[in-house]
Scaffold this motif. Structure first.
Motif, PDB file in Angstrom:
ATOM      1  N   MET A  83       0.820  -1.204   0.000  1.00 57.98           N
ATOM      2  CA  MET A  83       0.000   0.000   0.000  1.00 57.98           C
ATOM      3  C   MET A  83       0.859   1.261   0.000  1.00 57.98           C
ATOM      4  SD  MET A  83      -2.822  -1.249   2.792  1.00 57.98           S
ATOM      5  CE  MET A  83      -3.485   0.398   3.081  1.00 57.98           C
ATOM      6  N   LEU A  84       1.971   1.216   0.720  1.00 55.64           N
ATOM      7  CA  LEU A  84       2.826   2.404   0.829  1.00 55.64           C
ATOM      8  C   LEU A  84       3.614   2.674  -0.440  1.00 55.64           C
ATOM      9  CD1 LEU A  84       4.208   1.968   4.456  1.00 55.64           C
ATOM     10  CD2 LEU A  84       2.657   3.767   3.667  1.00 55.64           C
ATOM     11  N   PHE A  85       4.085   1.615  -1.079  1.00 59.62           N
ATOM     12  CA  PHE A  85       5.034   1.796  -2.181  1.00 59.62           C
ATOM     13  C   PHE A  85       4.441   1.525  -3.564  1.00 59.62           C
ATOM     14  CE2 PHE A  85       7.554   0.647   1.601  1.00 59.62           C
ATOM     15  CZ  PHE A  85       8.243   1.847   1.757  1.00 59.62           C
ATOM     16  N   LYS A  86       3.109   1.318  -3.609  1.00 56.02           N
ATOM     17  CA  LYS A  86       2.427   1.158  -4.883  1.00 56.02           C
ATOM     18  C   LYS A  86       1.168   2.020  -4.875  1.00 56.02           C
ATOM     19  CE  LYS A  86       3.974  -3.635  -5.363  1.00 56.02           C
ATOM     20  NZ  LYS A  86       3.586  -5.052  -5.610  1.00 56.02           N
ATOM     21  N   GLU A  87       0.896   2.649  -5.965  1.00 53.95           N
ATOM     22  CA  GLU A  87      -0.307   3.486  -6.047  1.00 53.95           C
ATOM     23  C   GLU A  87      -1.533   2.632  -6.392  1.00 53.95           C
ATOM     24  OE1 GLU A  87       0.312   6.630  -8.790  1.00 53.95           O
ATOM     25  OE2 GLU A  87       1.632   7.768  -7.428  1.00 53.95           O
ATOM     26  N   ASP A  88      -2.658   3.044  -5.822  1.00 51.78           N
ATOM     27  CA  ASP A  88      -3.956   2.395  -6.107  1.00 51.78           C
ATOM     28  C   ASP A  88      -3.917   0.884  -5.835  1.00 51.78           C
ATOM     29  OD1 ASP A  88      -5.148   4.850  -7.040  1.00 51.78           O
ATOM     30  OD2 ASP A  88      -4.013   4.597  -8.909  1.00 51.78           O
ATOM     31  N   PHE A  89      -3.212   0.523  -4.800  1.00 51.49           N
ATOM     32  CA  PHE A  89      -3.134  -0.901  -4.437  1.00 51.49           C
ATOM     33  C   PHE A  89      -4.312  -1.224  -3.519  1.00 51.49           C
ATOM     34  CE2 PHE A  89      -1.722  -4.757  -2.373  1.00 51.49           C
ATOM     35  CZ  PHE A  89      -1.040  -5.428  -3.397  1.00 51.49           C
ATOM     36  N   ASN A  90      -5.225  -2.027  -4.037  1.00 53.12           N
ATOM     37  CA  ASN A  90      -6.494  -2.291  -3.351  1.00 53.12           C
ATOM     38  C   ASN A  90      -6.464  -3.689  -2.731  1.00 53.12           C
ATOM     39  OD1 ASN A  90      -9.105  -2.200  -2.447  1.00 53.12           O
ATOM     40  ND2 ASN A  90     -10.044  -2.339  -4.475  1.00 53.12           N
ATOM     41  N   MET A 111       1.015  -1.141  12.713  1.00 47.53           N
ATOM     42  CA  MET A 111       2.327  -1.022  12.070  1.00 47.53           C
ATOM     43  C   MET A 111       2.505   0.358  11.461  1.00 47.53           C
ATOM     44  SD  MET A 111       3.025  -4.614  10.107  1.00 47.53           S
ATOM     45  CE  MET A 111       2.755  -6.204  10.906  1.00 47.53           C
ATOM     46  N   HIS A 112       1.456   0.832  10.793  1.00 46.16           N
ATOM     47  CA  HIS A 112       1.561   2.138  10.142  1.00 46.16           C
ATOM     48  C   HIS A 112       1.710   3.258  11.168  1.00 46.16           C
ATOM     49  CE1 HIS A 112      -0.108   5.805   8.141  1.00 46.16           C
ATOM     50  NE2 HIS A 112       0.737   5.393   7.203  1.00 46.16           N
ATOM     51  N   ASP A 113       0.971   3.202  12.251  1.00 47.18           N
ATOM     52  CA  ASP A 113       1.032   4.256  13.265  1.00 47.18           C
ATOM     53  C   ASP A 113       2.425   4.393  13.870  1.00 47.18           C
ATOM     54  OD1 ASP A 113      -1.618   4.814  12.895  1.00 47.18           O
ATOM     55  OD2 ASP A 113      -2.329   3.728  14.668  1.00 47.18           O
ATOM     56  N   LEU A 119       8.080   7.670   6.473  1.00 45.12           N
ATOM     57  CA  LEU A 119       7.628   6.436   5.831  1.00 45.12           C
ATOM     58  C   LEU A 119       6.112   6.336   5.769  1.00 45.12           C
ATOM     59  CD1 LEU A 119       9.758   3.303   6.882  1.00 45.12           C
ATOM     60  CD2 LEU A 119       9.188   4.072   4.576  1.00 45.12           C
ATOM     61  N   LYS A 120       5.460   7.106   6.598  1.00 47.31           N
ATOM     62  CA  LYS A 120       4.004   6.993   6.686  1.00 47.31           C
ATOM     63  C   LYS A 120       3.323   7.468   5.411  1.00 47.31           C
ATOM     64  CE  LYS A 120       3.236   7.375  11.674  1.00 47.31           C
ATOM     65  NZ  LYS A 120       2.599   8.182  12.744  1.00 47.31           N
TER      66      LYS A 120
END
Length: 527
Positions: A83-90, A111-113, A119-120
């Motif tokens: 999700m972070l390193f690819k656009e429109d990843f569903n 993990m994201h928090d 990196l967020k």
């Protein structure tokens, strides 16, 4: 000039390394919520790193896993990385319940928090069931009861505990339209018996060289902190079947089969090819030929002949409980009935027991029309035969007016048939030659408290065999009850003062001599 690295260059370097390697990303920057130690860094084990590489390199992954190996957490980390390193990843997460699916989204959120700010992702929407970034990537949780797999195009489908989702095959079929643009899938679960979609998918990955499925197996031994003492403790805590399911990646032992999986494996190893296959469809299998010194029973379950179910029968040698022949085919009921009479006649005029529910009557009628002499009858009001009950009711066991031809499978008799099957198989008393029967037993399971075939499978051979075992049990009981009743009658006769037949002709006429009970005579020869 100073040689000190520029902080922006360091961040750029670290970001590039994270974007190119999910293992580096998780090891360096991801934190997880440990149940005992709280928030800790996600230090991947070697088996987790290997699994992550395989997930990244293969489109469709099916993971057979032991419990508590951190695989759901690993999958959540992989989804976050995408999700972070690819656009429109569903990403869509489907599980047995919405709550279970939500747990994986929660892992992603935690993990994201805890990532460093650089990196967020920029959050566009965040709620309990979903998380969406401004780059168009998102993750969403739904239960297996929804039609979520038919939604917008998916980049990644995660199916958690797939073996326990009843409609998982429908979900997978529905997802194909949404994955058609190149999406991937991770299907993970502990085993839950054989014959379900998860098991079939795993077997396909193992045996089909043309499949797109990639198998990842994670036995309890892959965890470096677990040893045999740990495994023994799991058996104590979970029981044999529970431990097999949660630890051993054992499909056969993990399922809720009516007959224990290990027992079925033993039977399967001793199955034999028939010595002859008869019929236009080669569906009548024979392992040995009639021995005219032995007694046989033929037990049949009748189907329409044009549907999903099968008409079946077993030929069982009564004394040894040996399966000597078997049929599984789709003859019309009348033709099936005629076949049964012919086969029963060949097997020493075997006891012919035909299940009489619904279409079964059409197969019974040919036996009646041809006056087959050894057709099994059931009492109308009991659904099964119990000699003492019938004698108390004043029934004549030869009086067919109070009886119906065939075997009645009712709410009263069916549990007795299943109990006889389970008991005989547990004790390994029957001699079974047929792989067809064993294969049905592997998918004959307890479902909502009822013994039945798994969805998409049949239990026709199983039920006819269960009826046969129950009837054998009942017939032996009847025989013993009859002997005991006769013995009691003879004993009373011998001890009474009534006139007793001596069995000797008198000297005065052509009749027989009777005494007055002064001398007892052994009449047990009558038995």
């Amino acid at each position: 000039m100073s040689n000190k690295p520029n902080i922006k260059d360091l961040i750029r370097q670290q970001y590039t390394m994270c974007a190119s390697d999910p293992i580096f990303f998780m090891r360096q920057y991801c934190y997880i919520q440990h149940p005992k130690r709280g928030k800790i860094k996600f230090n991947l084990y070697d088996f987790q790193e290997r699994s992550l590489d395989e997930l990244k390199d293969n489109r469709y992954n099916v993971m057979l896993k032991s419990r508590q190996l951190g695989i759901s957490t690993l999958t959540a980390g992989y989804a976050l990385w995408c999700m972070l390193f690819k656009e429109d990843f569903n990403t869509l997460v489907i599980a047995t319940t919405q709550e279970v699916a939500k747990n994986l989204v929660t892992k992603v959120r935690i993990m994201h928090d805890n990532l460093p700010s650089w990196l967020k992702g920029n959050i566009e929407a965040d709620n309990k069931l979903s998380l969406k970034f401004k780059n168009g990537s998102q993750i969403k949780a739904v239960s297996s009861a929804t039609t979520g797999a038919r939604s917008e195009a998916l980049s990644l489908l995660i199916v958690d505990e797939a073996a326990f989702i009843r409609n998982v095959e429908e979900i997978w079929i529905a997802s194909q339209a949404t994955l058609s643009t190149g999406g991937s899938a991770i299907v993970l679960s502990t085993p839950n018996g054989i014959g379900n979609w998860f098991h079939k998918t795993w077997v396909d990955g193992e045996t089909n060289p043309n499949t797109e499925w990639h198998n990842i197996k994670l036995h309890w031994t892959v965890h470096p902190d677990r040893d045999q003492e740990w495994r023994t403790r799991q058996t104590h805590l979970l029981g044999e079947r529970g431990a097999a399911q949660e630890c051993d990646c054992d499909f056969v032992s993990s399922g809720h089969t009516v007959v224990e999986g290990k027992c079925l494996q033993d039977y399967e190893s001793n199955c034999e090819e028939p010595v002859e296959k008869r019929g236009f469809d080669n569906a009548y299998w024979i392992w040995e030929y009639p021995d005219y010194s032995k007694t046989y029973a033929i037990v049949a379950d009748v189907a329409r002949g044009d549907g999903a179910d099968w008409s079946t029968f077993h030929v069982i040698e009564i004394e040894s409980i040996k399966q000597v022949a078997e049929y599984k085919g789709k003859l019309p009921p009348k033709d099936f009935g005629n076949m049964l009479v012919t086969v029963a006649t060949e097997w020493n005029n075997a006891l012919l027991a035909i299940e009489n529910a619904n279409i079964g009557w059409a197969a019974i009628q040919p036996a009646l029309d041809r006056n087959y002499e050894n057709l099994f009858y059931t009492y109308k009001d009991d659904g099964y035969v119990d000699l003492e009950v019938h004698l108390k009711k004043g029934y004549d066991i030869k009086d067919k007016t109070k009886m119906v031809p065939g075997v009645s499978t009712t709410s009263r008799t069916r549990p007795l048939m299943i109990s006889a099957l389970e008991m005989y198989m547990r004790e390994k008393t029957p001699i079974i030659r047929s792989k067809r029967l064993i294969q049905e037993l592997f998918v004959f399971v307890w479902l909502n408290g009822k013994a039945q075939a798994q969805v998409g499978y049949n239990d026709d051979l199983v039920m006819s065999f269960a009826i046969g075992l129950w009837l054998r049990d009942t017939s032996l009981k009847l025989r013993q009850q009859g002997i005991d009743l006769n013995k009691r009658a003879i004993t009373r006769l011998q001890k009474s003062d009534s006139i007793i037949y001596t069995g000797k002709p008198n000297s005065h006429n052509t009749g027989w001599n009777w005494n007055n009970g002064t001398k007892d005579e052994d009449l047990t020869w009558l038995l």
